[in-house]
Design a protein around this motif. Sequence first.
Motif, PDB file in Angstrom:
ATOM      1  N   TYR A 209       0.772  -1.239   0.000  1.00  0.00           N
ATOM      2  CA  TYR A 209       0.000   0.000   0.000  1.00  0.00           C
ATOM      3  C   TYR A 209       0.805   1.292   0.000  1.00  0.00           C
ATOM      4  CZ  TYR A 209      -3.250  -3.624   1.331  1.00  0.00           C
ATOM      5  OH  TYR A 209      -3.978  -4.781   1.355  1.00  0.00           O
ATOM      6  N   ASP A 210       1.988   1.280   0.535  1.00  0.00           N
ATOM      7  CA  ASP A 210       2.714   2.545   0.698  1.00  0.00           C
ATOM      8  C   ASP A 210       3.913   2.685  -0.229  1.00  0.00           C
ATOM      9  OD1 ASP A 210       0.959   3.282   2.786  1.00  0.00           O
ATOM     10  OD2 ASP A 210       2.069   1.982   4.151  1.00  0.00           O
ATOM     11  N   GLU A 211       4.422   1.589  -0.734  1.00  0.00           N
ATOM     12  CA  GLU A 211       5.505   1.625  -1.710  1.00  0.00           C
ATOM     13  C   GLU A 211       5.491   0.327  -2.510  1.00  0.00           C
ATOM     14  OE1 GLU A 211       9.615   0.771   0.044  1.00  0.00           O
ATOM     15  OE2 GLU A 211       8.586   1.833   1.670  1.00  0.00           O
ATOM     16  N   PRO A 212       6.102   0.323  -3.683  1.00  0.00           N
ATOM     17  CA  PRO A 212       6.054  -0.869  -4.534  1.00  0.00           C
ATOM     18  C   PRO A 212       6.684  -2.075  -3.849  1.00  0.00           C
ATOM     19  CG  PRO A 212       6.819   1.029  -5.786  1.00  0.00           C
ATOM     20  CD  PRO A 212       6.799   1.451  -4.348  1.00  0.00           C
ATOM     21  N   PHE A 213       6.152  -3.251  -4.156  1.00  0.00           N
ATOM     22  CA  PHE A 213       6.704  -4.490  -3.624  1.00  0.00           C
ATOM     23  C   PHE A 213       8.068  -4.766  -4.242  1.00  0.00           C
ATOM     24  CE2 PHE A 213       7.452  -9.032  -4.250  1.00  0.00           C
ATOM     25  CZ  PHE A 213       7.418  -9.472  -2.941  1.00  0.00           C
ATOM     26  N   THR A 214       8.991  -5.257  -3.419  1.00  0.00           N
ATOM     27  CA  THR A 214      10.305  -5.687  -3.884  1.00  0.00           C
ATOM     28  C   THR A 214      10.498  -7.155  -3.546  1.00  0.00           C
ATOM     29  OG1 THR A 214      11.308  -3.501  -3.572  1.00  0.00           O
ATOM     30  CG2 THR A 214      12.804  -5.379  -3.693  1.00  0.00           C
ATOM     31  N   SER A 215      10.867  -7.943  -4.548  1.00  0.00           N
ATOM     32  CA  SER A 215      11.219  -9.342  -4.313  1.00  0.00           C
ATOM     33  C   SER A 215      12.708  -9.427  -4.016  1.00  0.00           C
ATOM     34  CB  SER A 215      10.900 -10.193  -5.542  1.00  0.00           C
ATOM     35  OG  SER A 215      11.401 -11.514  -5.365  1.00  0.00           O
ATOM     36  N   ILE A 216      13.072 -10.206  -3.013  1.00  0.00           N
ATOM     37  CA  ILE A 216      14.489 -10.353  -2.687  1.00  0.00           C
ATOM     38  C   ILE A 216      15.249 -10.991  -3.847  1.00  0.00           C
ATOM     39  CG2 ILE A 216      14.296 -12.627  -1.574  1.00  0.00           C
ATOM     40  CD1 ILE A 216      16.310 -11.539   0.552  1.00  0.00           C
ATOM     41  N   ALA A 217      14.540 -11.716  -4.718  1.00  0.00           N
ATOM     42  CA  ALA A 217      15.196 -12.339  -5.877  1.00  0.00           C
ATOM     43  C   ALA A 217      15.707 -11.307  -6.871  1.00  0.00           C
ATOM     44  CB  ALA A 217      14.224 -13.290  -6.578  1.00  0.00           C
ATOM     45  N   SER A 218      15.180 -10.089  -6.813  1.00  0.00           N
ATOM     46  CA  SER A 218      15.587  -9.037  -7.748  1.00  0.00           C
ATOM     47  C   SER A 218      16.824  -8.277  -7.290  1.00  0.00           C
ATOM     48  CB  SER A 218      14.437  -8.042  -7.946  1.00  0.00           C
ATOM     49  OG  SER A 218      14.207  -7.277  -6.759  1.00  0.00           O
ATOM     50  N   ILE A 219      17.339  -8.621  -6.110  1.00  0.00           N
ATOM     51  CA  ILE A 219      18.456  -7.886  -5.517  1.00  0.00           C
ATOM     52  C   ILE A 219      19.783  -8.585  -5.801  1.00  0.00           C
ATOM     53  CG2 ILE A 219      19.491  -7.158  -3.327  1.00  0.00           C
ATOM     54  CD1 ILE A 219      16.629  -6.795  -2.275  1.00  0.00           C
ATOM     55  N   GLY A 220      20.673  -7.892  -6.497  1.00  0.00           N
ATOM     56  CA  GLY A 220      22.026  -8.380  -6.713  1.00  0.00           C
ATOM     57  C   GLY A 220      22.091  -9.814  -7.223  1.00  0.00           C
ATOM     58  N   ALA A 221      22.853 -10.636  -6.499  1.00  0.00           N
ATOM     59  CA  ALA A 221      23.055 -12.030  -6.897  1.00  0.00           C
ATOM     60  C   ALA A 221      22.039 -12.982  -6.278  1.00  0.00           C
ATOM     61  CB  ALA A 221      24.462 -12.471  -6.490  1.00  0.00           C
ATOM     62  N   MET A 222      20.945 -12.434  -5.736  1.00  0.00           N
ATOM     63  CA  MET A 222      20.006 -13.269  -4.981  1.00  0.00           C
ATOM     64  C   MET A 222      19.145 -14.175  -5.855  1.00  0.00           C
ATOM     65  SD  MET A 222      20.445 -13.108  -1.791  1.00  0.00           S
ATOM     66  CE  MET A 222      18.940 -13.971  -1.356  1.00  0.00           C
ATOM     67  N   ARG A 223      18.980 -13.863  -7.122  1.00  0.00           N
ATOM     68  CA  ARG A 223      18.126 -14.692  -7.963  1.00  0.00           C
ATOM     69  C   ARG A 223      18.546 -16.148  -7.931  1.00  0.00           C
ATOM     70  NH1 ARG A 223      17.916 -17.576 -12.368  1.00  0.00           N
ATOM     71  NH2 ARG A 223      16.144 -17.506 -13.815  1.00  0.00           N
ATOM     72  N   ASP A 224      19.837 -16.400  -7.958  1.00  0.00           N
ATOM     73  CA  ASP A 224      20.340 -17.767  -8.072  1.00  0.00           C
ATOM     74  C   ASP A 224      20.338 -18.535  -6.751  1.00  0.00           C
ATOM     75  OD1 ASP A 224      20.687 -17.580 -10.795  1.00  0.00           O
ATOM     76  OD2 ASP A 224      22.749 -16.846 -10.626  1.00  0.00           O
ATOM     77  N   ARG A 225      19.913 -17.893  -5.678  1.00  0.00           N
ATOM     78  CA  ARG A 225      19.806 -18.611  -4.401  1.00  0.00           C
ATOM     79  C   ARG A 225      18.421 -18.407  -3.772  1.00  0.00           C
ATOM     80  NH1 ARG A 225      23.920 -18.355  -1.182  1.00  0.00           N
ATOM     81  NH2 ARG A 225      25.460 -17.624  -2.675  1.00  0.00           N
ATOM     82  N   THR A 226      17.428 -18.044  -4.615  1.00  0.00           N
ATOM     83  CA  THR A 226      16.090 -17.750  -4.111  1.00  0.00           C
ATOM     84  C   THR A 226      15.037 -18.618  -4.791  1.00  0.00           C
ATOM     85  OG1 THR A 226      16.673 -15.440  -3.640  1.00  0.00           O
ATOM     86  CG2 THR A 226      14.332 -15.962  -3.827  1.00  0.00           C
ATOM     87  N   ILE A 227      14.120 -19.136  -3.984  1.00  0.00           N
ATOM     88  CA  ILE A 227      12.928 -19.832  -4.468  1.00  0.00           C
ATOM     89  C   ILE A 227      11.734 -18.936  -4.172  1.00  0.00           C
ATOM     90  CG2 ILE A 227      11.420 -21.842  -4.188  1.00  0.00           C
ATOM     91  CD1 ILE A 227      13.919 -23.380  -3.182  1.00  0.00           C
ATOM     92  N   ILE A 228      11.071 -18.452  -5.212  1.00  0.00           N
ATOM     93  CA  ILE A 228       9.868 -17.639  -5.043  1.00  0.00           C
ATOM     94  C   ILE A 228       8.658 -18.553  -5.040  1.00  0.00           C
ATOM     95  CG2 ILE A 228       8.364 -15.888  -6.065  1.00  0.00           C
ATOM     96  CD1 ILE A 228      10.799 -14.546  -7.253  1.00  0.00           C
ATOM     97  N   VAL A 229       7.880 -18.455  -3.983  1.00  0.00           N
ATOM     98  CA  VAL A 229       6.617 -19.184  -3.862  1.00  0.00           C
ATOM     99  C   VAL A 229       5.491 -18.158  -3.873  1.00  0.00           C
ATOM    100  CG1 VAL A 229       5.192 -20.533  -2.287  1.00  0.00           C
ATOM    101  CG2 VAL A 229       7.603 -21.111  -2.574  1.00  0.00           C
TER     102      VAL A 229
END
Length: 386
Positions: A209-229
């Motif tokens: 509601y107050d700011e856009p959602f951020t997925s931790i997978a979008s941060i730096g090198a996190m995509r390759d160690r993140t499972i989005i459910v």
Amino acid sequence: MKERLSKTVQSLQPSGIRRFFDLAASMDNVISLGVGEPDFVTSWSVREASILSLERGYTSYTANAGLLELRQELMNYMKKQFGVSYDYQNEILVTVGGSQALDVAMRAIINPGDEIVVVEPNFVSYSPLITLAGGVPVPVETTADTEFKLQPEQIEAVITKQTKALLLCSPNNPTGSSLTKAELEAIADIVIKYDLLVITDEIYAELTYDEPFTSIASIGAMRDRTIIVSGFSKGFAMTGWRLGYICAPVDLLQAMLKIHQYTMMCAPTMAQYGAIEALKNGSHDVEEMRKSYRRRRNYMVKSLNEIQLSCHTPGGAFYVFPSIKKTGLTSEQFAEQLLLEERVAVVPGSVFGLGGEGHVRCSYASSMESLEEAIKRIGRFMQNKL
């Protein structure tokens, strides 16, 4: 006679939420602020697309990973909405709800004795799913002092040689707490430092509601160690459709696909056709729901504070998590007495783990008329308790 039941299953406690739902269902004139699902009906165009798929005879199994068109739409959606790219053929899996997605994620990464750091208060299924997969849940308590937001040093304090992953939920159920990009970046630094995986439950990603959602997978090198459910239940008001999805690096995703193949085969075909329509043309309805929830959130936070139930302003989901400590009651006592005396159902915070006691979860996924009446009843209850 040999013991019939698994010791692991015997060790699990039944969901603490169900007792209050069952009690409320047996009573008249109850306003329920307990149910964790939208009060909106699934968009007509989504229902129509599902009906049309049945009329056309699309009633057979789909590919185990889900309809190719749905996975393509999910790839486009994740890129556009959250800035994360996935290969629709090898890195996206359609599941039977977010709950099944969490289950296969746990089973794919956990070896016996692996520790999974869980942020509490949290949804009641997290620790049991870890236990059922052979892992050890390691709870980290968040409190109202930090608006129930995880602090990086809290993760570092519980890491051992057995720590395998961190389980996040932002926006959070039950607190509504939503982590900012800067806060997620600080958490990501710890995750990378200790070579951990992250399972991120993003089922409420559309409802911030107050700011856009951020997925931790979008941060730096996190995509390759993140499972989005995630899934369609909350943001698209499709709880009963039981449709979720997982996005993950190819090695992790393919391991989860193997489990899914043997335990579930595929998600319901007609629900998948409905989801394609939701992703293509459902953004307007999602935005209207989000605006409505934001108005209700603001009303609930203001009103609860006015009747001396201290409540922070949650950044997402559709829950408020007020403190009831002034009453001197436990959260279970408060919830039970409120239900019996004023016919308002809330969920005791104690069922959500560490940090939950002294609070109750109130869902504002109800009409404004119901919320206004609920506040009147809770206010009357508070006058009698203080």
